[in-house]
Design an enzyme around this catalytic site. Structure first.
Site, PDB file in Angstrom:
ATOM      1  N   ASP A  10       0.855  -1.133  -0.159  1.00 24.13           N
ATOM      2  CA  ASP A  10       0.024   0.370   0.106  1.00 24.13           C
ATOM      3  C   ASP A  10       0.901   1.406   0.060  1.00 24.13           C
ATOM      4  O   ASP A  10       2.323   0.929   0.676  1.00 24.13           O
ATOM      5  CB  ASP A  10      -0.665   0.136   1.453  1.00 24.13           C
ATOM      6  CG  ASP A  10      -1.686   1.357   1.107  1.00 24.13           C
ATOM      7  OD1 ASP A  10      -2.239   1.434   0.532  1.00 24.13           O
ATOM      8  OD2 ASP A  10      -2.130   2.005   2.157  1.00 24.13           O
ATOM      9  N   TYR A  42      -0.611   8.947  -2.416  1.00 22.63           N
ATOM     10  CA  TYR A  42      -0.676   8.215  -4.588  1.00 22.63           C
ATOM     11  C   TYR A  42      -2.105   8.757  -4.168  1.00 22.63           C
ATOM     12  O   TYR A  42      -1.870   9.384  -5.829  1.00 22.63           O
ATOM     13  CB  TYR A  42      -0.997   6.512  -4.121  1.00 22.63           C
ATOM     14  CG  TYR A  42       0.147   5.696  -4.020  1.00 22.63           C
ATOM     15  CD1 TYR A  42       1.679   6.763  -3.308  1.00 22.63           C
ATOM     16  CD2 TYR A  42       0.205   4.791  -4.123  1.00 22.63           C
ATOM     17  CE1 TYR A  42       2.185   5.182  -3.914  1.00 22.63           C
ATOM     18  CE2 TYR A  42       1.223   3.930  -4.795  1.00 22.63           C
ATOM     19  CZ  TYR A  42       2.439   4.193  -3.786  1.00 22.63           C
ATOM     20  OH  TYR A  42       3.333   3.468  -3.884  1.00 22.63           O
ATOM     21  N   ASN A  74      -6.146   0.711  -3.219  1.00 19.96           N
ATOM     22  CA  ASN A  74      -7.646   0.834  -3.824  1.00 19.96           C
ATOM     23  C   ASN A  74      -6.534   2.056  -5.496  1.00 19.96           C
ATOM     24  O   ASN A  74      -7.265   1.369  -6.555  1.00 19.96           O
ATOM     25  CB  ASN A  74      -8.672   1.409  -3.818  1.00 19.96           C
ATOM     26  CG  ASN A  74      -8.901   1.184  -2.201  1.00 19.96           C
ATOM     27  OD1 ASN A  74      -9.093   0.903  -1.448  1.00 19.96           O
ATOM     28  ND2 ASN A  74     -10.638   0.112  -2.740  1.00 19.96           N
ATOM     29  N   GLU A 152      -2.967   9.177   8.698  1.00 25.71           N
ATOM     30  CA  GLU A 152      -1.615   8.735   9.253  1.00 25.71           C
ATOM     31  C   GLU A 152      -0.752   9.946   9.366  1.00 25.71           C
ATOM     32  O   GLU A 152       0.238  10.271   9.568  1.00 25.71           O
ATOM     33  CB  GLU A 152      -0.754   8.966   7.599  1.00 25.71           C
ATOM     34  CG  GLU A 152      -1.474   8.207   6.425  1.00 25.71           C
ATOM     35  CD  GLU A 152      -0.427   6.426   6.737  1.00 25.71           C
ATOM     36  OE1 GLU A 152       0.595   6.647   6.892  1.00 25.71           O
ATOM     37  OE2 GLU A 152      -0.870   5.847   5.584  1.00 25.71           O
ATOM     38  N   CYS A 184     -10.927   2.844  -0.428  1.00 29.28           N
ATOM     39  CA  CYS A 184      -9.772   3.335  -0.064  1.00 29.28           C
ATOM     40  C   CYS A 184      -9.254   2.189   1.307  1.00 29.28           C
ATOM     41  O   CYS A 184      -9.999   2.413   2.214  1.00 29.28           O
ATOM     42  CB  CYS A 184      -9.346   4.846   0.613  1.00 29.28           C
ATOM     43  SG  CYS A 184      -7.702   5.114   1.287  1.00 29.28           S
ATOM     44  N   THR A 185      -8.450   1.777   1.191  1.00 30.71           N
ATOM     45  CA  THR A 185      -8.007   0.959   2.173  1.00 30.71           C
ATOM     46  C   THR A 185      -7.699   1.349   4.092  1.00 30.71           C
ATOM     47  O   THR A 185      -7.354   0.691   5.092  1.00 30.71           O
ATOM     48  CB  THR A 185      -6.955  -0.188   1.906  1.00 30.71           C
ATOM     49  OG1 THR A 185      -5.917   0.691   1.545  1.00 30.71           O
ATOM     50  CG2 THR A 185      -6.824  -0.993   1.033  1.00 30.71           C
TER      51      THR A 185
HETATM   52  N1  DGL Z   1      -4.762   3.525   0.310  1.00 22.12           N
HETATM   53  C1  DGL Z   1      -4.773   4.018  -0.689  1.00 22.12           C
HETATM   54  C2  DGL Z   1      -6.007   3.321  -1.405  1.00 22.12           C
HETATM   55  O1  DGL Z   1      -6.723   2.307  -1.321  1.00 22.12           O
HETATM   56  C3  DGL Z   1      -4.474   5.618   0.176  1.00 22.12           C
HETATM   57  C4  DGL Z   1      -3.789   5.938  -1.403  1.00 22.12           C
HETATM   58  C5  DGL Z   1      -3.097   7.206  -0.783  1.00 22.12           C
HETATM   59  O2  DGL Z   1      -2.194   6.821  -0.553  1.00 22.12           O
HETATM   60  O3  DGL Z   1      -3.445   8.220  -1.126  1.00 22.12           O
HETATM   61  O4  DGL Z   1      -6.055   4.021  -2.253  1.00 22.12           O
END
Ligand code: DGL
Length: 273
Positions: A10, A42, A74, A152, A184-185
């Site tokens: 991730d 991301y 995701n 975070e 989003c995880t």
């Molecule tokens: N856990 C990522 C997702 O599921 C987070 C993406 C990010 O870093 O913005 O999209």
């Protein structure tokens, strides 16, 4: 029998929601988890940049001799799943399809909300998946750029997070959705905040359990499971600060976290070169 570990990645600690289900469903397997915290978030990045990051990490994990890769993000799944499946020699499992499926099954009024990153919303992958399952269902997507950095941060459950959730949820409430995909995880990590804002009548859907089940079925079908009597181990890698990752990981995973190893972004880039 195959004693190689499973690789999970991730952009940060969000994938721990998926890791937890894998550890519970497959306690006999070894797992390597990689959080790309140096390049988090991301979500605001263009899809082709996320695709490049995912390709680097996929190649790196392949070189660590993993037997299967779980894209526990995701945004990376939306940007890169087919490319990873084409380019890597091991099975690659993503997190979007099970969520779309669960949401279509759960909705009674066929109005489904999606909370996700900008990249995931922009990819249009959920629209396509929901349409393929029920062309009469309506998907209302809301990009939530503030949530991942808040989750975070030092204060993931604070008033600022609650205010951001209230703001994003308002659009979905106005649209009358009865089911919301946490696309989003990271988002299941603040599930109490989300459930309080949406109330009991809205079903929150996320795919960690289904993803773990898909991992278990894939290992079984391909006969690459480890010995079931043994106790597996898990270890963590981050491109960010190992101490920060350990602290956050412990808070969210609620399991022992040993040494966290640091891996440079340059090492990931080299793996893909
Ligand atoms: N856990 C990522 C997702 O599921 C987070 C993406 C990010 O870093 O913005 O999209």
């Amino acid at each position: 029998m195959d004693a190689r570990p499973i690789g999970v990645f991730d952009s940060g600690v969000g994938g721990l929601t998926v890791l937890h289900e894998i550890l519970v469903t497959l306690p006999h397997e070894d797992v390597i988890y990689l959080g790309d915290n140096a390049r988090l978030p991301y979500g605001p990045r263009p899809l082709d940049e996320i695709r490049r990051f995912a390709a680097e990490i996929g190649r790196y994990l392949e070189r660590q001799d993993v037997k299967l890769i779980v894209v526990a993000c995701n945004s990376a799944t939306a940007a890169a799943l087919p490319e990873l499946q084409l380019s890597l020699s091991v099975p690659v499992i993503g997190v979007l399809r099970p969520e779309a499926h669960a949401a279509v099954l759960a909705t009674r009024n066929r109005r489904i909300g999606l909370l996700a990153t900008q990249a995931t919303v922009a990819s249009g992958r959920y629209d396509a998946l929901v349409e393929s399952l029920d062309a009469g269902a309506e998907l209302v997507a809301v990009a939530c750029p503030r949530l991942v950095p808040l989750i975070e941060s030092d204060d993931p459950f604070g008033e600022e997070t609650a205010a951001a959730v209230r703001e994003y949820a308002a659009q979905l409430k106005d649209a009358g959705v009865d089911t919301v995909i946490l696309g989003c995880t990271h988002f299941p990590l603040i599930r109490p905040v989300l459930q309080r804002v949406f109330g009991r009548d809205v079903t929150l859907v996320f795919s960690a359990e289904e993803t773990a089940r898909e991992v278990a079925e894939t290992l079984a079908r391909k006969r690459i499971e480890n010995e079931v009597e043994r106790e597996g181990s898990y270890r963590f890698l981050t491109t960010g600060d190992p101490d920060t990752f350990r602290e956050m990981g412990y808070r969210f995973l609620q399991l022992p976290i040993g040494e966290v190893e640091q891996v440079d972004v340059a090492t990931l880039e080299k793996a893909a070169a």
